[in-house]
Structure formats: C-alpha cells, structure tokens
Design an enzyme around this catalytic site. Structure first.
Site, PDB file in Angstrom:
ATOM      1  N   CYS A 179     -18.804  -1.645  -0.161  1.00 26.03           N
ATOM      2  CA  CYS A 179     -18.157  -0.585   0.383  1.00 26.03           C
ATOM      3  C   CYS A 179     -18.916  -0.254   1.568  1.00 26.03           C
ATOM      4  O   CYS A 179     -19.427   0.181   1.352  1.00 26.03           O
ATOM      5  CB  CYS A 179     -17.116   0.284  -0.745  1.00 26.03           C
ATOM      6  N   ASP A 180     -18.152   0.415   2.200  1.00 29.06           N
ATOM      7  CA  ASP A 180     -18.533   1.053   3.719  1.00 29.06           C
ATOM      8  C   ASP A 180     -18.463   2.770   3.620  1.00 29.06           C
ATOM      9  O   ASP A 180     -18.665   3.401   4.755  1.00 29.06           O
ATOM     10  CB  ASP A 180     -17.964   0.641   5.140  1.00 29.06           C
TER      11      ASP A 180
ATOM     12  N   ASN B 171     -10.214  -4.373  -1.549  1.00 29.88           N
ATOM     13  CA  ASN B 171      -9.893  -2.994  -2.507  1.00 29.88           C
ATOM     14  C   ASN B 171      -9.096  -4.101  -3.292  1.00 29.88           C
ATOM     15  O   ASN B 171      -8.495  -4.589  -3.099  1.00 29.88           O
ATOM     16  CB  ASN B 171     -10.088  -2.044  -1.764  1.00 29.88           C
TER      17      ASN B 171
ATOM     18  N   TYR C 184     -14.507  10.633  -1.605  1.00 31.31           N
ATOM     19  CA  TYR C 184     -13.247   9.433  -2.483  1.00 31.31           C
ATOM     20  C   TYR C 184     -13.258  10.772  -4.127  1.00 31.31           C
ATOM     21  O   TYR C 184     -11.834  10.457  -4.481  1.00 31.31           O
ATOM     22  CB  TYR C 184     -13.322   8.530  -3.383  1.00 31.31           C
TER      23      TYR C 184
ATOM     24  N   HIS D 289     -15.842   4.355  -5.213  1.00 33.21           N
ATOM     25  CA  HIS D 289     -14.982   5.080  -4.730  1.00 33.21           C
ATOM     26  C   HIS D 289     -15.319   6.472  -5.836  1.00 33.21           C
ATOM     27  O   HIS D 289     -14.601   6.769  -5.935  1.00 33.21           O
ATOM     28  CB  HIS D 289     -14.087   4.679  -4.327  1.00 33.21           C
TER      29      HIS D 289
ATOM     30  N   ARG E 137      -0.988   7.605   4.029  1.00 31.42           N
ATOM     31  CA  ARG E 137      -1.849   7.254   5.137  1.00 31.42           C
ATOM     32  C   ARG E 137      -1.311   5.289   5.191  1.00 31.42           C
ATOM     33  O   ARG E 137      -1.761   4.974   6.526  1.00 31.42           O
ATOM     34  CB  ARG E 137      -3.544   6.778   4.031  1.00 31.42           C
TER      35      ARG E 137
ATOM     36  N   ARG F  79       0.782  -1.325   0.093  1.00 30.44           N
ATOM     37  CA  ARG F  79       0.363   0.494  -0.471  1.00 30.44           C
ATOM     38  C   ARG F  79       0.482   1.453   0.447  1.00 30.44           C
ATOM     39  O   ARG F  79       0.639   1.978  -0.655  1.00 30.44           O
ATOM     40  CB  ARG F  79      -1.164  -0.140   1.123  1.00 30.44           C
TER      41      ARG F  79
END
Ligand code: NAD
Ligand code: G6P
Ligand code: MN
Length: 458
Positions: A168-169, A146, A281, A199, A301, A91
């Site tokens: 998706c939350d 994801n 997003y 998103h 992040r 990530r």
C-alpha cells in the site's frame, strides 16, 4: 528480465512505468508487458507508455501490449497487479450505496471496501494461477489491487504458497507529507515504525538521522490543525474546494476535495489520541458520523477521480495523438510507482531494505492472531519479507484491529463459501455500520448492484 503489469489500463500505469524505467540499471529490465481486459483503455495508456519508454527516457526496453494471458505471463519475473474490478462505475456504487443508508461510503473501508473485496477475490486468484502456469518459478507478484487487506487474506487462505506481496502506498504518502512538513529533502533517510492492518494502522515512531520527529510533528499538526505541509497550506481556502481538474490536482491529489477531510482527520484524531500518528484511513472508522455529515451522496471521490485524474489523463493522450505534444502534468509519477519499483529491486538484488508490507502475522504482533494479515515493517530480500517482531500492542488499537480483521475474515469466508449469513455478519461487525438491519439493507442493495461480479450468496 520481464515485468508484467496487470491492469495495464490503470491511471497509475504510466507513473509506474516511469519509475521502472528510471531504475532500469538496478532492475536490468528488458521487457515491460501490459495486460488488461479493457482493450480500448489499455491501448490508449499504451501510447503514453511507449512515449515514456522510447521518446522521453529513450530506453531500449521492449514494450508488449497484450490481452492474451499466455503472452502476458510467459517467463515473467515480476507481476505488478493493479486491477480495479468493476472500474470507477462500481467504485461509485461502493461509495454511494452505504451513504444512502447513512454509513461511510469509501472504496476500501466499511461496506464499500467489503463490496469491492467480493469483486476482487476471484480475479486475484486467477492472476496467481495464470502466473504459476506461465511465469518463471521464481516469480514475484507485487499486488496493489485493492482492497489489499481483503485480497491478501483471500490469497493467504486460497493460495498460501503463492509468491505474492501485498502493498500500500498510503504510509509512504504520509511520510512524503511528513517530510515536506518538517522540511526534510532526503525523505529516504526517515525511519519509522508502524503496526496495523492495511488502511488501518499507526506510526509509533518516526526518526530522521536518529532524531525523533514525532514530537515536532505533533506540534506542527496542532498548530496547523491539519497534517499538510506549508507548501500546500499557502492557499488554505482552496484546500476544501472541489478539484478543478487542473495539473495541480494531478500532482497534489491529496490536497483537494474529499482527501482534505482525511488529512484534517489526522489532526482531529490526534487531539484526542496523541500517542501515535494514525493512518489517514482511520478517520473512516473513528469519525463515521462526521464523514456522513460532510459527504455529498451525489458527488463522491469516484466522481472526483473520473472528472480529474481519469479525464485529464485520457484527454492528454488524445491530445498527444493529435498534436504530438505530451503534457507531463496529465499523468502522476512519483512515490506510488517508486515504492513498487524499489520493492522489486530489493527482491531481485537481495538488498534487505526495509519496507512496510502486508504479511501473515506469525507472532510478529504477539496479541494478534497468528494468521492475521497485518501491515508491519520487514526487511526484503530474495526470499521475501523478514518481518520485524514487536511487543504487544495497546488494547485500544488491538480491539479496533480485531473487529476490522474479523469483519474482513468473515467476508472472505462468506465469499468463498457463498454464504449470505457470513457476509451479512461481516457487514454487521464492521465499525462503520450501526445495526444489523442497516447492514442487511446495504448488503441487499449491494447484491443487486454487483450481480455481474459477485459469487451467488445463499
Ligand atoms: P483504473 O480503473 O484506472 O485501472 C484499473 C485497470 O484494471 C483498468 O484498466 C481495468 O480494465 C483493469 N482490470 C479490471 N479487472 C481486471 C482483470 N480481471 N484483469 C486485468 N485487468 C483488469 O483504476 P486506478 O484508479 O488506476 O487503480 C488501479 C488499482 O490500483 C485499484 O485497485 C486501486 O484501488 C489500486 N491502488 C492501490 C493503491 C494501494 O495503496 N494499494 C494505491 C493506488 C491505487
Ligand atoms: C491511497 C491508498 C490507495 C487508494 C488510493 C485512492 O493511495 O493507499 O489504496 O487506492 O489512495 O486514491 P484516489 O485518488 O483514487 O482516491
Ligand atoms: Mn492503499
């Protein structure tokens, strides 16, 4: 009734298990299985899950922690998937490589999302194939892994008959914030309409007991210059601060560090385009330049998450092993797990409750392609989503969505065919990338960084 969690070592597993256990009557769950490829990680999460099920909530739900596919999937009813292929280390690369080239670096948006997609497509297909082989024929896979937009497109293309729902939350996290801002306690009574890609979408209406909330919300956002509930706004100075890693970060992760800019972006977008409430997003696609300006390529992040959510959780588990005391603030429980568990209830008990899901368009948005994977409301029953159709969407949103959709579709085709040119087109077409030369530079660096994970591109 057996639920298998794939990616059992996830930082979200404990919260999801808590949501399942709190709904054990409706779900009639007998057994929860955790399955992961990282033994060290999952074994430690397993200690906390065992505490939640057997000490905290005192249920008689059986817990199985396994690394064996057959044991994980045999006769399972539900598979909750939440893999992070490549972990936080990759990530970090997804975020930092594009930033070094002056482009948005984000785990699911822009080049980072495309790279993460290339890593996740085939592992997700493997989950489907293993499920089909071992689980009950009436299985449902509820996938959170994801980048959900790309994963869902790959599943549609490669395994069109799989019983999988991608979710998706973020929209419900937004509704949580809307409820808090509007001081509404029974947030389940809020009804909203929404369209988009994952998103990448917009709330077109939000109502509470039949009363419009969009107008008061517009006023609220304008007044506070951010979409944040007053409770979070008390300490405004702390908002943009670096996460400190305390319990508050865990419960309110969206108020700190990089997430602050995302909620601020809602205000900035609505100043220019007030008609709909944008998914947070969208700031990565509409404020690309600003994102690069306020980002620190040394601290993204991924670093925040490793230093806070991940560290707190595993330190907390170690502390429990040493002292026998659990500090519940080390793990997040709430909307994220509630959403997935409620969706399972709707499928199992045929409730026809309304959820936002990522699903094949099939005409639901008339001016989007038939086979586009869109995020729209649907009624959920035992046979899956019954999608609610709508009218044509406006040109601005449709144009943005088509560009993003085609970028993601090219990525999936390129990944399946091993085509360098198609993947380069996917990067070039993405709105976060200013030129084909920059796209190529980023892609070539991504190929090196992703060697252990990507199929070979020719
Ligand atoms: P994490 O790294 O803590 O957990 C992911 C787990 O998946 C790890 O334990 C890892 O070992 C495991 N894993 C990786 N590849 C695997 C494979 N092939 N098979 C089985 N397990 C595998 O990550 P996290 O931050 O807790 O997030 C987990 C996932 O959930 C991510 O994909 C994240 O993007 C996603 N997520 C999605 C939403 C959503 O809205 N859809 C919300 C939150 C998190
Ligand atoms: C939201 C999104 C998820 C994403 C997560 C990242 O919940 O809907 O898709 O995985 O944010 O949160 P993080 O705290 O890991 O940055
Ligand atoms: Mn999401």
């Amino acid at each position: 009734m057996i639920i298998t969690i794939v990616g059992g070592g996830s930082t979200f597993t404990a919260g999801i298990v808590k949501s399942i256990a709190l709904r054990r009557e409706e779900l009639e769950v007998d057994e929860i299985r955790l399955f992961d490829i990282d033994k060290e990680r999952q074994d430690r999460i397993g200690i906390l899950v065992d505490w939640i099920l057997h000490e905290d909530l005192k249920t008689d739900i059986k817990l199985v922690i396994t690394y064996d596919k057959k044991e994980a999937y045999t006769d399972a009813d539900f598979i909750f998937a939440q893999m992070r292929v490549g972990g936080y280390a990759m990530r970090e690369q997804d975020e930092k490589i594009p930033l070094r080239h002056g482009c948005v670096g984000q785990e699911t948006c822009g080049c980072g999302g495309l790279a993460y997609g290339m890593r996740t497509i085939f592992p997700m297909i493997e989950v489907i194939d293993d499920t089909e082989k071992y689980a009950k024929p009436t299985y449902w896979i509820l996938n959170y892994s994801n980048p959900a937009a790309i994963v869902s497109e790959a599943c549609r293309k490669l395994r069109p008959n799989a019983r999988i729902i991608n979710i998706c939350d973020m929209p419900i996290a937004i509704i949580d914030v809307v409820a808090a801002a509007m001081e509404i306690e029974d947030k389940k009574e809020i009804v909203y309409d929404y369209f988009g890609l994952n998103h990448f979408g917009w709330f077109t209406s939000i109502e509470y007991h039949g009363k419009d909330l969009m107008e008061p919300l517009r006023e609220y956002i304008k007044e506070h210059q951010i979409l944040m509930p007053a409770a979070y706004l008390k300490d405004k100075a702390a908002l943009a601060a670096k996460p400190t890693g305390d319990g508050d970060d865990q419960q309110n992760r969206h108020t700190k560090g990089s997430w602050y800019y995302v909620w601020k972006g809602v205000y900035e977008i609505m100043e220019l385009f007030p008609e709909y409430l944008p998914n947070t997003y969208l700031n990565y696609y509409l404020q690309q330049k600003e994102f690069v300006e306020h980002s620190n390529p040394e601290m993204t992040r991924a670093n925040e998450v490793m230093q806070t959510r991940e560290k707190n959780l595993f330190d907390g588990i170690d502390n429990y092993v040493k002292t026998g005391v659990v500090d519940e603030t080390v793990f997040y429980a709430g909307s994220h797990g509630d959403w997935i568990a409620d969706l399972a209830i709707a499928l199992k008990n045929d409730t026809k409750a309304r959820f936002l899901v990522i699903t094949e368009n099939r005409g639901a948005i008339p001016n989007m392609p038939y086979d586009a994977m869109v995020e729209v409301p649907a009624y959920i029953g035992k046979n899956g989503p019954e999608v609610i159709a709508r009218d044509n969407i406006p040109l601005f949103q449709q144009g943005l969505m088509m560009q993003q959709l085609n970028s993601e579709k090219l990525l999936v085709e390129g990944c399946i065919e091993g085509s360098y040119e198609k993947v380069l087109k996917a990067f070039t077409l993405n709105k976060t990338v200013p030129s084909m030369t920059v796209a190529k530079e980023i892609l070539d660096e991504m190929i090196e960084a992703n060697k252990p994970y990507w199929p070979e591109l020719k």
